[in-house]
Design a protein around this motif. Structure first.
Motif, PDB file in Angstrom:
ATOM      1  N   TYR A   4     102.425  70.931  54.392  1.00 10.05           N
ATOM      2  CA  TYR A   4     101.704  70.367  55.529  1.00 10.05           C
ATOM      3  C   TYR A   4     101.161  71.422  56.485  1.00 10.05           C
ATOM      4  N   THR A   5     101.059  72.647  56.028  1.00 10.65           N
ATOM      5  CA  THR A   5     100.550  73.705  56.881  1.00 10.65           C
ATOM      6  C   THR A   5      99.112  73.417  57.315  1.00 10.65           C
ATOM      7  N   ALA A   6      98.768  73.841  58.529  1.00  7.71           N
ATOM      8  CA  ALA A   6      97.457  73.503  59.107  1.00  7.71           C
ATOM      9  C   ALA A   6      96.330  74.395  58.620  1.00  7.71           C
ATOM     10  N   ASP A 274      89.101  68.113  72.404  1.00 10.26           N
ATOM     11  CA  ASP A 274      87.784  68.634  72.032  1.00 10.26           C
ATOM     12  C   ASP A 274      87.031  67.507  71.330  1.00 10.26           C
ATOM     13  N   PRO A 275      85.761  67.306  71.619  1.00 11.30           N
ATOM     14  CA  PRO A 275      85.030  66.198  70.981  1.00 11.30           C
ATOM     15  C   PRO A 275      84.767  66.399  69.497  1.00 11.30           C
ATOM     16  N   TYR A 276      84.867  67.646  69.026  1.00 15.95           N
ATOM     17  CA  TYR A 276      84.489  67.945  67.648  1.00 15.95           C
ATOM     18  C   TYR A 276      85.637  67.670  66.675  1.00 15.95           C
ATOM     19  N   CYS A 277      85.372  66.879  65.655  1.00 10.53           N
ATOM     20  CA  CYS A 277      86.344  66.602  64.596  1.00 10.53           C
ATOM     21  C   CYS A 277      85.755  67.049  63.266  1.00 10.53           C
ATOM     22  N   GLY A 278      86.209  68.191  62.772  1.00  5.70           N
ATOM     23  CA  GLY A 278      85.768  68.660  61.467  1.00  5.70           C
ATOM     24  C   GLY A 278      86.560  68.051  60.333  1.00  5.70           C
ATOM     25  N   PHE A 279      87.791  67.627  60.633  1.00  6.29           N
ATOM     26  CA  PHE A 279      88.662  67.080  59.590  1.00  6.29           C
ATOM     27  C   PHE A 279      88.050  65.856  58.918  1.00  6.29           C
ATOM     28  N   GLN A 280      87.302  65.037  59.685  1.00  9.13           N
ATOM     29  CA  GLN A 280      86.736  63.810  59.140  1.00  9.13           C
ATOM     30  C   GLN A 280      85.742  64.071  58.004  1.00  9.13           C
ATOM     31  N   THR A 337      95.138  58.465  69.081  1.00  9.16           N
ATOM     32  CA  THR A 337      96.007  59.597  68.793  1.00  9.16           C
ATOM     33  C   THR A 337      95.404  60.377  67.634  1.00  9.16           C
ATOM     34  N   CYS A 338      95.851  61.614  67.448  1.00 16.74           N
ATOM     35  CA  CYS A 338      95.356  62.418  66.336  1.00 16.74           C
ATOM     36  C   CYS A 338      96.440  63.388  65.868  1.00 16.74           C
ATOM     37  N   PRO A 339      97.206  63.012  64.851  1.00 17.27           N
ATOM     38  CA  PRO A 339      98.177  63.946  64.288  1.00 17.27           C
ATOM     39  C   PRO A 339      97.537  65.148  63.600  1.00 17.27           C
ATOM     40  N   MET A 340      96.200  65.147  63.493  1.00 19.71           N
ATOM     41  CA  MET A 340      95.489  66.245  62.849  1.00 19.71           C
ATOM     42  C   MET A 340      94.978  67.273  63.859  1.00 19.71           C
ATOM     43  N   VAL A 341      95.521  67.273  65.069  1.00 19.43           N
ATOM     44  CA  VAL A 341      95.052  68.174  66.119  1.00 19.43           C
ATOM     45  C   VAL A 341      95.098  69.626  65.655  1.00 19.43           C
ATOM     46  N   GLU A 342      96.200  70.050  65.062  1.00 18.89           N
ATOM     47  CA  GLU A 342      96.322  71.446  64.653  1.00 18.89           C
ATOM     48  C   GLU A 342      95.346  71.789  63.543  1.00 18.89           C
ATOM     49  N   LYS A 343      95.154  70.888  62.585  1.00 18.14           N
ATOM     50  CA  LYS A 343      94.203  71.146  61.503  1.00 18.14           C
ATOM     51  C   LYS A 343      92.781  71.215  62.061  1.00 18.14           C
TER      52      LYS A 343
END
Length: 361
Positions: A4-6, A274-280, A337-343
């Motif tokens: 699960y490393t970011a 931050d408004p930017y979500c690259g994970f999506q 919520t966003c558990p993907m904050v670190e990623k």
């Protein structure tokens, strides 16, 4: 080992370079939900509980035709093959067969899994592990990983949490052990692990539950918090007890061959600033209703919806301007919520960052 490393996105510099240049990257991973129906009924399920993140668009007709939070809805096999073919054609690296519902409830799941493998796509599966159909030995050991949802330390606790017969607990553990043994025999390298949601009513038996998972020959267990619109408040005065139990399990039950990955506090109540979500764009989620969503945490919501494949190919959707616009105009700060904050932070630091003296590391 920490699956699960970011920073895993750093292994895909071509995707990061495309995003930095303002182009749409080819997704790395496709989370494909071939069945919205589940053979279990976890009381905290994000798709079925009244305070779940993903209940808005999830309901539908059940076996009787009545409206239900456990709809008998599956993607037809021909459509699944079409999606998988398109994913392979554009360069997607992997498919996670997950839920929504239970992927093995789809009557043709083994054939669909094998089809993806034959196209060179890496596969993984998130499952409750109760359904193992004839022929699994020739397919599942060739996955990158299989993660079983257990969440209980005793059969009685399992039955209460998942609202199923207590005998299913032993079935799931036996299937974990059988898959781990088959992997060892075939020497395929598939990793068997377990997901364990620590919630207010199962805290006391976490150590026993993790030990039972370890005894199956699994390589790891992931301890996580219950995700709901209530956030940390859902734990009441039991939040610190749950966190302490996760720390104790990590300290006492990890071994050189079995890792306890404690994500309990790291994933609870996180939000994007931050408004930017690259994970999506790196991970694309397709529900059993054939709609495309930003991620599993916004699945089956109007905010998360970015496409509909009922009358469209995945390839055409991905290349469309309307999809590009929906991603481009999204503000990640609107997510509950966003558990993907670190990623996301890793992605953002490369895509939008401009560090001083970058050539002087």
């Amino acid at each position: 080992m920490n699956p699960y490393t970011a920073d895993k996105i750093l292994w895909h510099p071509d995707r990061l370079a495309a995003m930095r240049a303002g182009k749409r990257p080819v997704p790395v991973n496709l989370q494909l939900i071939i069945s919205d129906y589940c053979n279990q009924d976890c009381h905290w399920c994000a798709y079925r509980a009244s305070n779940g993140f993903s209940v808005e668009q999830f309901g539908g007709p059940d076996k009787t035709g009545a409206m239900s939070r456990n709809p008998l809805r599956m993607i037809p096999a021909a459509k699944v093959r079409e999606i998988v073919n398109d994913a392979a054609e554009i360069g997607v690296k992997s498919i996670t067969w997950t839920g929504g519902g239970e992927p093995t409830a789809h009557p043709e799941h083994l054939e669909l899994f094998a089809h993806a493998l034959n196209l060179g796509l890496e596969c993984s599966m998130n499952t409750n592990g109760v359904i193992f159909r004839k022929g699994w030995e020739s397919v599942l050991p060739h996955f990158a990983y299989a993660r079983f949802s257990i969440d209980a330390g005793t059969p009685e606790e399992y039955a209460r949490i998942r609202r199923v017969p207590a005998s299913m607990y032993q079935t799931a553990l036996e299937h974990m052990a059988a898959l781990a043994c088959e992997i060892a025999d075939q020497e395929t390298g598939c990793v068997v692990g377990a997901g364990y949601v620590v919630e207010p009513t199962n805290i006391e038996n976490v150590l026993q539950g993790v030990a039972r998972i370890r005894d199956t020959g699994a390589s790891y267990v992931r301890l996580a918090s219950m995700q709901s619109t209530d956030g940390a408040a859902a734990y009441g005065d039991r939040l610190e007890a749950a966190a302490d139990m996760c720390r104790q399990a990590t300290a006492e039950l990890s071994t050189p061959s079995f890792k306890v990955v404690n994500l309990f506090e790291g994933s609870l109540g996180r939000k994007m600033d931050d408004p930017y979500c690259g994970f999506q764009e790196i991970v694309v989620y397709i529900g059993g209703n054939q709609k495309v969503y930003r991620c599993c945490y916004t699945a089956f919501t109007a905010m998360g919806e970015v496409g509909d494949l009922t009358q469209r190919r995945f390839l055409d959707w991905w290349a469309s301007e309307d999809a590009a616009r929906l991603y481009r105009d999204f503000d990640a700060r609107t997510c509950i919520t966003c558990p993907m904050v670190e990623k996301n932070a890793v992605i953002t630091s490369f895509v939008r960052g401009n560090p001083m003296h970058a050539n002087f590391p």
